[in-house]
Design an enzyme around this catalytic site. Structure first.
Site, PDB file in Angstrom:
ATOM      1  N   THR A 102       0.834  -1.320   0.055  1.00 45.62           N
ATOM      2  CA  THR A 102      -0.016  -0.073   0.015  1.00 45.62           C
ATOM      3  C   THR A 102       0.881   1.042   0.147  1.00 45.62           C
ATOM      4  O   THR A 102       0.648   2.384  -0.618  1.00 45.62           O
ATOM      5  CB  THR A 102      -0.839  -0.128   1.232  1.00 45.62           C
ATOM      6  OG1 THR A 102      -1.856  -1.085   0.953  1.00 45.62           O
ATOM      7  CG2 THR A 102      -1.812   1.062   1.366  1.00 45.62           C
ATOM      8  N   THR A 142      -4.349  -1.391  -4.377  1.00 50.47           N
ATOM      9  CA  THR A 142      -2.779  -1.888  -4.172  1.00 50.47           C
ATOM     10  C   THR A 142      -2.841  -3.146  -4.828  1.00 50.47           C
ATOM     11  O   THR A 142      -1.944  -3.423  -5.178  1.00 50.47           O
ATOM     12  CB  THR A 142      -2.566  -1.580  -2.889  1.00 50.47           C
ATOM     13  OG1 THR A 142      -2.479  -0.224  -2.303  1.00 50.47           O
ATOM     14  CG2 THR A 142      -1.117  -2.226  -2.604  1.00 50.47           C
ATOM     15  N   ASN A 143      -3.921  -3.920  -4.602  1.00 44.40           N
ATOM     16  CA  ASN A 143      -3.890  -5.311  -4.857  1.00 44.40           C
ATOM     17  C   ASN A 143      -3.806  -5.679  -6.283  1.00 44.40           C
ATOM     18  O   ASN A 143      -3.588  -6.831  -6.833  1.00 44.40           O
ATOM     19  CB  ASN A 143      -4.855  -6.135  -4.220  1.00 44.40           C
ATOM     20  CG  ASN A 143      -5.019  -5.790  -2.683  1.00 44.40           C
ATOM     21  OD1 ASN A 143      -3.976  -5.397  -1.954  1.00 44.40           O
ATOM     22  ND2 ASN A 143      -6.097  -5.955  -1.798  1.00 44.40           N
ATOM     23  N   SER A 319      47.289 -10.891  -0.552  1.00 42.84           N
ATOM     24  CA  SER A 319      47.553 -11.022   1.111  1.00 42.84           C
ATOM     25  C   SER A 319      48.275 -10.019   1.696  1.00 42.84           C
ATOM     26  O   SER A 319      49.051  -9.405   1.288  1.00 42.84           O
ATOM     27  CB  SER A 319      48.352 -12.509   1.259  1.00 42.84           C
ATOM     28  OG  SER A 319      48.818 -12.587   2.613  1.00 42.84           O
ATOM     29  N   SER A 320      47.851  -9.883   2.981  1.00 42.97           N
ATOM     30  CA  SER A 320      48.491  -8.735   4.059  1.00 42.97           C
ATOM     31  C   SER A 320      49.921  -9.354   4.606  1.00 42.97           C
ATOM     32  O   SER A 320      50.564  -8.734   4.921  1.00 42.97           O
ATOM     33  CB  SER A 320      47.567  -8.340   5.035  1.00 42.97           C
ATOM     34  OG  SER A 320      47.465  -9.278   5.726  1.00 42.97           O
ATOM     35  N   LYS A 325      51.333 -13.213  -3.344  1.00 43.22           N
ATOM     36  CA  LYS A 325      50.042 -13.916  -3.534  1.00 43.22           C
ATOM     37  C   LYS A 325      49.030 -13.492  -4.377  1.00 43.22           C
ATOM     38  O   LYS A 325      48.773 -12.096  -4.075  1.00 43.22           O
ATOM     39  CB  LYS A 325      49.717 -14.401  -2.320  1.00 43.22           C
ATOM     40  CG  LYS A 325      48.566 -15.665  -2.183  1.00 43.22           C
ATOM     41  CD  LYS A 325      48.229 -16.088  -0.851  1.00 43.22           C
ATOM     42  CE  LYS A 325      47.360 -17.146  -0.878  1.00 43.22           C
ATOM     43  NZ  LYS A 325      46.077 -16.945  -1.362  1.00 43.22           N
TER      44      LYS A 325
END
Length: 467
Positions: A102, A142-143, A319-320, A325
């Protein structure tokens, strides 16, 4: 706070921003539903679907002599402006809400009414001249308006999903052509099987995705059957005779598609199975995409201690802590999108199942979820193509070495030396670490010339008769 105007509804008066085109019921939705942070304005196709439905409804009402021509033309102009992309920010309500949609329907009614009022020379909120309920929502509920607008939106969004899928298919087809002469080892149960080409593998990716284009388009056709004219429960209360069929015709003209009125409006008003079927097609596509991304990650694994048959474009450091990598981040993100779409399908299933009597009040979560799946998949397929598939490279010599060193090539000898002898050679090769080729010659099972002919990679890629 900025300047406001006062509007009223069933519950009383409420202040609305003076410059807002939305009205009191939209404001209540803004106040009530702070759930997902996903707003109606985030789905432009849904907003446009609402505008098309309201335009078609107004045109139908005018043609059936229940709406004044001046008001109809103002409503039509307002809808046309929304379709052109204007006023998108005027749809700020949360996609997840109670009330079976609605709030969405009234958001559209209010924006269109207030813009129509300006066109007619009046001020926002002077609803005695053009009312959200009495004029913009005339002959509707609305429906019927909400699910019809959602169907329009999903039908149109399907075109962009399919376009992204078609581009991805062409990307894999291009790679299949590029890799058509690169021999590699096929695998079953992650174990060596028989040789194939990398082109055949990528051609398989392309073909399995290509089949989903037809499936998506077929599933989307159900959205061209609508329940406009059903009003509240399908009985057509407050709509005039002939409204349902004429509104479908008018909406079809706006969409440039043949749209039909549902045969049984009572059934159509509570039924959302078309969305379940379409979501199932999205899920099937997601499953296939995820499988392909799993394969891309496996094929590129290593690079020194994995399969290392292909190289994916390096997109970021992986990678940290581990220098050098690089991770397959694009297939990984697509995998995650696919998981989301598969999960969303369950939400859509349960939302559809939750229909009670003459209405399904769970349509808002269904609407949000199905459009979210479509947007995520479209973005994921574009990303996979642009940032991964087009840049994939083959490790040609490594692939060839794997084939020639594989025990799997013994399968090609079955028609010539028999299964039992082939099994014996395979076992000895496994235990000794020696190659199939040298063991066959050592046991005098075939001549060198014949063995070379049989194990020519070109002869192991398609059906053929043994001599």
């Amino acid at each position: 706070m900025g300047l406001t105007r006062v509007e009223s509804d069933l519950l009383g008066e409420l202040q609305v921003p003076q410059e807002a085109y939305y009205g009191v019921q939209s404001q209540r939705a803004i106040n009530n539903f702070k759930i997902s942070n996903s707003k109606l304005s985030h789905y432009p196709e849904f907003v446009k679907g609402l505008a098309q439905v309201k335009w078609a409804a107004a045109k139908t009402n005018f043609e059936l002599d229940v709406l004044d021509e001046k008001i109809y033309k103002a409503i039509a102009e307002a809808c046309q402006e929304i379709l052109s992309g204007k006023f998108l920010e005027e749809f700020p309500i949360d996609m997840i809400q109670g009330g079976a949609g609605t709030s969405v329907n009234m958001n559209a009614n209010e924006v269109i009414a207030n813009r129509a009022l300006e066109i007619l020379g009046h001020q926002k909120g002077e609803y005695q001249f053009c009312s959200p309920n009495d004029h913009v929502n005339l002959s509707q509920s609305t429906n019927d308006a909400y699910p019809t607008a959602l169907k329009v939106a999903v039908f149109e969004m399907n075109k962009t999903v399919v376009h992204s899928l078609e581009k991805l298919v062409k990307g894999f087809e291009s790679k299949a052509k590029e890799f058509e002469n690169i021999i590699k080892m096929g695998r079953t149960q992650l174990q060596d099987a028989v040789p194939m080409t990398l082109g055949q593998e990528f051609g398989g990716f392309a073909f399995t995705l290509k089949k989903e284009i037809q499936a998506l388009n077929f599933a989307s056709k159900s959205f061209l059957e609508i329940n406009m004219g059903a009003t509240a429960i399908g009985t057509g209360l407050n709509a005039v005779p002939g409204y349902a069929e004429l509104c479908a015709k008018n909406l079809g003209e706006l969409m440039k598609q043949e749209v039909v009125s549902a045969e049984n409006l009572v059934e159509a008003t509570s039924d959302t199975s078309g969305f379940v079927a379409y979501s199932g097609s999205l899920k099937k596509l997601a499953i296939k995409l995820s499988k392909i991304c799993n394969d891309l990650r496996l094929l590129s694994s290593g690079p020194r201690t994995g399969l290392n048959e292909i190289q994916l474009p390096p997109m970021q450091p992986g990678s940290s802590i581990m220098p050098g990598k690089v991770n397959p981040v694009i297939p990984e993100v697509v995998n995650q999108v696919c998981f989301k779409v598969i999960g969303n399908d369950m939400t859509i299933t349960m939302a559809s199942e939750a229909a009670q009597l003459q209405l399904n009040v769970m349509e808002p979560v269904l609407a949000h979820t199905i459009m979210e799946s479509m947007m995520w998949l479209e973005n994921a397929m574009d990303t996979l193509l642009d940032k991964c598939v087009v840049g994939i490279k083959a490790n040609v010599e490594h692939n060839k070495e794997l084939v020639m060193g594989s025990i799997g090539i013994v399968t090609a000898l079955n028609p010539y030396i028999g299964y039992k002898a082939s099994t014996k050679i395979a076992k000895e090769a496994l235990e000794s670490g020696r190659g199939v080729y040298e063991l066959v010659l050592e046991h005098n099972l075939l001549s060198k010339e014949k063995l070379d002919e049989i194990l020519d990679p070109k002869h192991m890629l398609a059906p053929h008769k043994s001599k």
